[in-house]
Design an enzyme around this catalytic site. Structure first.
Site, mmCIF file in Angstrom:
data_model
loop_
_atom_site.group_PDB
_atom_site.id
_atom_site.type_symbol
_atom_site.label_atom_id
_atom_site.label_comp_id
_atom_site.label_asym_id
_atom_site.label_seq_id
_atom_site.Cartn_x
_atom_site.Cartn_y
_atom_site.Cartn_z
ATOM 1 N N ARG A 99 49.057 48.628 32.114
ATOM 2 C CA ARG A 99 48.883 47.005 32.191
ATOM 3 C C ARG A 99 49.646 46.327 31.113
ATOM 4 O O ARG A 99 49.068 46.650 29.769
ATOM 5 C CB ARG A 99 47.697 46.425 32.461
ATOM 6 C CG ARG A 99 47.450 45.177 32.362
ATOM 7 C CD ARG A 99 46.279 44.612 32.757
ATOM 8 N NE ARG A 99 45.908 44.536 34.297
ATOM 9 C CZ ARG A 99 45.174 43.691 34.850
ATOM 10 N NH1 ARG A 99 44.320 42.960 34.205
ATOM 11 N NH2 ARG A 99 44.996 44.000 36.119
ATOM 12 N N HIS A 126 52.323 42.966 40.593
ATOM 13 C CA HIS A 126 51.216 43.461 40.639
ATOM 14 C C HIS A 126 50.962 44.017 41.810
ATOM 15 O O HIS A 126 50.135 43.863 42.804
ATOM 16 C CB HIS A 126 50.045 42.584 40.577
ATOM 17 C CG HIS A 126 48.823 43.058 40.214
ATOM 18 N ND1 HIS A 126 48.354 44.161 39.713
ATOM 19 C CD2 HIS A 126 47.635 42.303 40.023
ATOM 20 C CE1 HIS A 126 47.120 44.171 39.510
ATOM 21 N NE2 HIS A 126 46.519 42.981 39.418
ATOM 22 N N GLN A 129 47.473 45.285 43.542
ATOM 23 C CA GLN A 129 46.701 44.190 43.843
ATOM 24 C C GLN A 129 47.304 44.056 45.412
ATOM 25 O O GLN A 129 46.518 43.921 46.399
ATOM 26 C CB GLN A 129 46.891 43.165 43.438
ATOM 27 C CG GLN A 129 46.297 41.921 43.858
ATOM 28 C CD GLN A 129 44.593 41.812 43.719
ATOM 29 O OE1 GLN A 129 44.299 42.256 42.851
ATOM 30 N NE2 GLN A 129 44.020 41.914 44.937
ATOM 31 N N ASP A 221 45.380 32.239 43.439
ATOM 32 C CA ASP A 221 44.957 32.984 42.185
ATOM 33 C C ASP A 221 44.928 31.799 41.026
ATOM 34 O O ASP A 221 45.195 30.548 41.276
ATOM 35 C CB ASP A 221 46.356 33.996 41.958
ATOM 36 C CG ASP A 221 46.042 34.660 40.601
ATOM 37 O OD1 ASP A 221 45.165 34.854 40.388
ATOM 38 O OD2 ASP A 221 47.022 35.382 40.054
ATOM 39 N N CYS A 260 42.591 37.239 44.393
ATOM 40 C CA CYS A 260 42.756 38.680 43.619
ATOM 41 C C CYS A 260 41.642 38.666 42.652
ATOM 42 O O CYS A 260 41.257 39.733 42.185
ATOM 43 C CB CYS A 260 44.341 38.790 43.197
ATOM 44 S SG CYS A 260 44.605 37.648 42.018
ATOM 45 N N ARG A 288 40.303 47.371 46.243
ATOM 46 C CA ARG A 288 41.351 47.839 45.085
ATOM 47 C C ARG A 288 41.084 49.458 44.996
ATOM 48 O O ARG A 288 41.949 50.340 44.639
ATOM 49 C CB ARG A 288 40.931 47.201 43.776
ATOM 50 C CG ARG A 288 41.422 45.765 44.046
ATOM 51 C CD ARG A 288 42.908 45.816 43.951
ATOM 52 N NE ARG A 288 43.662 46.383 42.658
ATOM 53 C CZ ARG A 288 43.583 45.882 41.516
ATOM 54 N NH1 ARG A 288 43.346 44.688 41.337
ATOM 55 N NH2 ARG A 288 44.446 46.595 40.525
HETATM 56 N N1 CP Z 1 43.001 41.471 40.321
HETATM 57 C C1 CP Z 1 42.763 41.952 39.187
HETATM 58 O O1 CP Z 1 43.910 42.791 38.658
HETATM 59 O O2 CP Z 1 41.824 42.024 38.384
HETATM 60 P P1 CP Z 1 41.808 42.423 36.987
HETATM 61 O O3 CP Z 1 42.457 41.546 36.120
HETATM 62 O O4 CP Z 1 40.123 42.174 36.526
HETATM 63 O O5 CP Z 1 41.852 43.795 36.880
#
Ligand code: CP
Length: 301
Positions: A99, A126, A129, A221, A260, A288
């Site tokens: 990430r 992403h 997701q 989001d 999300c 997820r």
């Molecule tokens: N939706 C998502 O990626 O959540 P986090 O940022 O908590 O990993």
């Protein structure tokens, strides 16, 4: 055998995505030894609840191990190159979830790595997701080619990957944002290219009421992504894009609401809708785990 990465949605074909989702649904709750003796690294330079916890739990449920490290604790923060880090970690680990900010840095890491690299979120994409999103959509709507998915709010990385996965599987996706917060041209051009191959319908609009009409799923989001400063002008601009009872009333009664997470109640989504009967956000969050276990089996198993 060539090392496979998952850096953006289109790194998997339509058939691979559909099969992964079918397996994720069928294998829900699986405990196995598919990753026995293997170690998944996770390098995060931003906070995470779902991505970190679901990959960790998923790897353990498949009999594997996990090493988590924040980027600031690594020599990357002191100038070691992405390529050197990738080569070294490839000799210890069996896969890595990253990430970070720049998609380019993720791609440089993958180019130098000899283990699978998974995008756990960048500024541009992403894709993990999106796998869980499509899995969730498939649980409520059998015909992916006949579904209408409407994203409302800030044009961000989640919107890009949602648009891409809908375009790959042939769905109807509408990205509805204020003009100045629209997705970049490269993203819509790419989705148009994917849609041309699948027969999907990709639309971009600024009109939330027209977009919501006939929707099977409304999706939103946060208005301020991680690291973005709060801007009153942006907040005011996004007000008409909030998913609330009024907007939901324009849809059919079986339209579901997705997010999300993390969510800011009464900002991008009203508390009433978020916690109401048409919200499937916690199912989506749970998925997820299931979708990513299938991804780990395919890339690392
Ligand atoms: N939706 C998502 O990626 O959540 P986090 O940022 O908590 O990993």
């Amino acid at each position: 055998m060539e090392t496979r990465h998952f850096l953006k949605v289109e790194d998997m074909s339509r058939d691979e995505i559909v099969a992964l989702i079918a397996d994720a649904r069928a294998n829900r709750g699986e405990r196995s030894v598919a990753l026995h003796g293997k170690c998944l690294g996770m390098i995060f330079s931003k906070p995470s609840t779902r991505t970190r916890a679901s990959f960790t739990a998923g790897a353990y449920q498949l009999g594997g191990d996990v090493m988590f490290v924040s980027e600031g604790e690594m020599q990357l923060g002191r100038g070691e190159t992405v390529e050197d880090t990738a080569r070294v970690l490839s000799s210890y680990l069996d896969g890595v979830v990253i990430r970070t900010y720049l998609q380019e840095n993720l791609e440089r890491f993958a180019a130098a790595a000899s283990i699978p690299v998974i995008n756990g979120l960048t500024d541009d994409h992403h894709p993990c997701q999106a796998l869980a999103d499509l899995m969730t959509i498939s649980e409520y709507h059998d015909d992916l080619a006949g579904v209408k998915v409407v994203y409302l709010g800030d044009g961000n990385n989640v919107a890009v990957s949602l648009m891409d996965i809908c375009a790959v599987v042939g769905a109807h996706v509408v990205i509805c944002t204020p003009e100045e917060l629209a997705l970049p041209q490269w993203a819509t051009d790419n989705a148009a290219r994917l849609a041309a191959a699948s027969g999907a319908r990709v639309e971009v609009t600024t009109d939330p009421e027209a977009a919501a009409s006939g929707a099977d799923f409304l999706y939103t989001d946060v208005w301020f992504s991680m690291g973005q400063a709060e801007q009153p002008a942006k907040r005011a601009r996004l007000e008409p894009y909030r998913i609330d009872e009024e907007l939901l009333a324009l849809t059919d009664p079986d339209c579901r609401v997705m997010h999300c997470l993390p969510a800011h109640r009464d900002e991008e989504i009203s508390a009433e809708v978020m916690d109401g009967p048409r919200s499937i956000v916690f199912r989506q969050a749970e998925n997820r785990l299931h979708a990513q276990k299938e991804l780990l089996k395919r890339l690392m198993g």
